[in-house]
Design a protein around this motif. Structure first.
Motif, PDB file in Angstrom:
ATOM      1  N   UNK A 284      -7.900   9.641   4.570  1.00  0.00           N
ATOM      2  CA  UNK A 284      -6.600  10.286   4.401  1.00  0.00           C
ATOM      3  C   UNK A 284      -5.484   9.432   5.002  1.00  0.00           C
ATOM      4  N   UNK A 285      -5.743   8.825   6.153  1.00  0.00           N
ATOM      5  CA  UNK A 285      -4.750   7.951   6.778  1.00  0.00           C
ATOM      6  C   UNK A 285      -4.510   6.704   5.938  1.00  0.00           C
ATOM      7  N   UNK A 286      -5.592   6.118   5.439  1.00  0.00           N
ATOM      8  CA  UNK A 286      -5.485   4.928   4.602  1.00  0.00           C
ATOM      9  C   UNK A 286      -4.682   5.238   3.344  1.00  0.00           C
ATOM     10  N   UNK A 287      -4.973   6.373   2.716  1.00  0.00           N
ATOM     11  CA  UNK A 287      -4.263   6.761   1.499  1.00  0.00           C
ATOM     12  C   UNK A 287      -2.775   6.946   1.766  1.00  0.00           C
ATOM     13  N   UNK A 288      -2.445   7.609   2.875  1.00  0.00           N
ATOM     14  CA  UNK A 288      -1.035   7.859   3.191  1.00  0.00           C
ATOM     15  C   UNK A 288      -0.271   6.561   3.411  1.00  0.00           C
ATOM     16  N   UNK A 289      -0.875   5.612   4.146  1.00  0.00           N
ATOM     17  CA  UNK A 289      -0.194   4.349   4.404  1.00  0.00           C
ATOM     18  C   UNK A 289      -0.059   3.529   3.120  1.00  0.00           C
ATOM     19  N   UNK A 290      -1.105   3.530   2.297  1.00  0.00           N
ATOM     20  CA  UNK A 290      -1.046   2.784   1.040  1.00  0.00           C
ATOM     21  C   UNK A 290       0.041   3.348   0.123  1.00  0.00           C
ATOM     22  N   UNK A 291       0.138   4.665   0.019  1.00  0.00           N
ATOM     23  CA  UNK A 291       1.177   5.271  -0.817  1.00  0.00           C
ATOM     24  C   UNK A 291       2.563   4.962  -0.273  1.00  0.00           C
ATOM     25  N   UNK A 292       2.679   4.906   1.049  1.00  0.00           N
ATOM     26  CA  UNK A 292       3.961   4.558   1.661  1.00  0.00           C
ATOM     27  C   UNK A 292       4.364   3.127   1.305  1.00  0.00           C
ATOM     28  N   UNK A 293       3.385   2.209   1.307  1.00  0.00           N
ATOM     29  CA  UNK A 293       3.670   0.820   0.945  1.00  0.00           C
ATOM     30  C   UNK A 293       4.059   0.696  -0.525  1.00  0.00           C
ATOM     31  N   UNK A 294       3.408   1.485  -1.375  1.00  0.00           N
ATOM     32  CA  UNK A 294       3.759   1.461  -2.793  1.00  0.00           C
ATOM     33  C   UNK A 294       5.184   1.944  -3.026  1.00  0.00           C
ATOM     34  N   UNK A 295       5.635   2.868  -2.193  1.00  0.00           N
ATOM     35  CA  UNK A 295       6.975   3.430  -2.355  1.00  0.00           C
ATOM     36  C   UNK A 295       8.058   2.525  -1.771  1.00  0.00           C
ATOM     37  N   UNK A 296       7.654   1.486  -1.026  1.00  0.00           N
ATOM     38  CA  UNK A 296       8.615   0.584  -0.414  1.00  0.00           C
ATOM     39  C   UNK A 296       9.066  -0.466  -1.417  1.00  0.00           C
ATOM     40  N   UNK A 297      10.333  -0.795  -1.427  1.00  0.00           N
ATOM     41  CA  UNK A 297      10.865  -1.787  -2.367  1.00  0.00           C
ATOM     42  C   UNK A 297      10.087  -3.089  -2.257  1.00  0.00           C
TER      43      UNK A 297
END
Length: 292
Positions: free
Chosen positions: A156-169
């Protein structure tokens, strides 16, 4: 994903003596020119972590050579008839063992560029494992252990951080590592590993797929494979966590995540399409460790 690798691989002593007599007779029947020294640098020991959905990704590759018995080790005994080759394939001898291992003995080398499919049923409810057998001049697999994919305790932590990186310009605003590029090319698209973020032993790699042809969509990435060389020389290969962003008209970004095994000295990445496995390319390792 948790990495289920042991301190060492099982050795050939688990194989019944009678079966080894059969293997030796097959080897002795091969042309003398095909015999090789088992201490050659291109003799490999590998551990393959199977994909979660084997039917959706390219087959696992095995490199075989006439005069060399390749030993596949599975986690459970194989039932009779669990291993199948094409009906007309006579160049490969298969010797299933009671402990769940399988010996593959090529009588002759396969032709350049040729691949032979091998299917293994591993148990009730499990999708069959698909392998592709090749003969190449640069390597042969002497011992391959095949293990199941283990879920990561921090998914769950890995998924959250990965999605955050995808949302970053451009996926780089929060990365502490300068951009690193690796070309992973196909005819119509180009893939680049743009940057790598390390959080202790876990990493997040930003990969961008770009179309080479105007009006065509980016190449569809179905799997990212990681390969690390362990301290005992075993090559560990496993599927990365793959998080895909929205596909644009010519570009799509992905975040790949994995954990570097203890004692590993090298880390490589391969990007796979549905029917086209990618070649392994190095990811930054020593360089990125020098950055905070």
């Amino acid at each position: 994903m948790g990495l289920p690798y042991p301190a060492r691989l099982p050795c050939e002593s688990h194989v019944r003596p009678g079966s080894w007599l059969l293997v030796l007779s097959l080897l002795l029947s091969a042309p003398a020119a095909a015999q090789v020294r088992l201490d050659s640098p291109w003799i490999r020991r590998r551990m393959l972590v199977v994909p979660i959905h084997p039917e959706q990704v390219p087959p696992l590759e095995l490199q075989v050579r006439a005069g060399v018995a390749s030993l596949l080790l599975f986690e459970a005994p194989l039932k009779r008839g669990a291993v199948t080759l094409p009906a007309d394939e006579k160049r490969l001898q298969l010797v299933p063992m009671d402990d769940g291992s399988l010996i593959i003995v090529p009588i002759t080398d396969l032709s350049e560029g040729e691949q032979v499919p091998l299917t293994v049923e591993t148990g009730p409810g499990a999708e069959p494992l698909r392998f592709a057998l090749f003969t190449r001049p640069d390597a042969v697999d002497l011992q391959v252990r095949v293990v199941k994919n283990q879920p990561s305790v921090d998914e769950s932590t890995v998924s959250a951080l990965a999605r955050s990186l995808l949302a970053t310009a451009d996926g780089r605003a929060t990365l502490a590592v300068p951009q690193q590029t690796v070309d992973l090319e196909t005819r119509a698209s180009r893939g680049e590993a743009e940057s790598v973020l390390w959080v202790e032993r876990r990493f997040f790699a930003t990969v961008a797929m770009r179309s080479r042809k105007k009006g065509s969509s980016p190449w569809r990435l179905v799997q990212a494979r990681l390969r690390a060389t362990l301290a005992d020389g075993v090559l560990l290969e496993w599927p990365a966590h793959l998080f895909s962003g929205e596909a644009g008209p010519v570009r799509q970004r992905h975040i790949l995540s994995g954990v570097l095994p203890e004692g590993a000295s090298l880390l490589d990445l391969a990007l796979d399409g549905e029917d086209s496995p990618g070649a392994f390319q190095p990811l930054p390792l020593e360089e990125v460790r020098t950055h905070p």
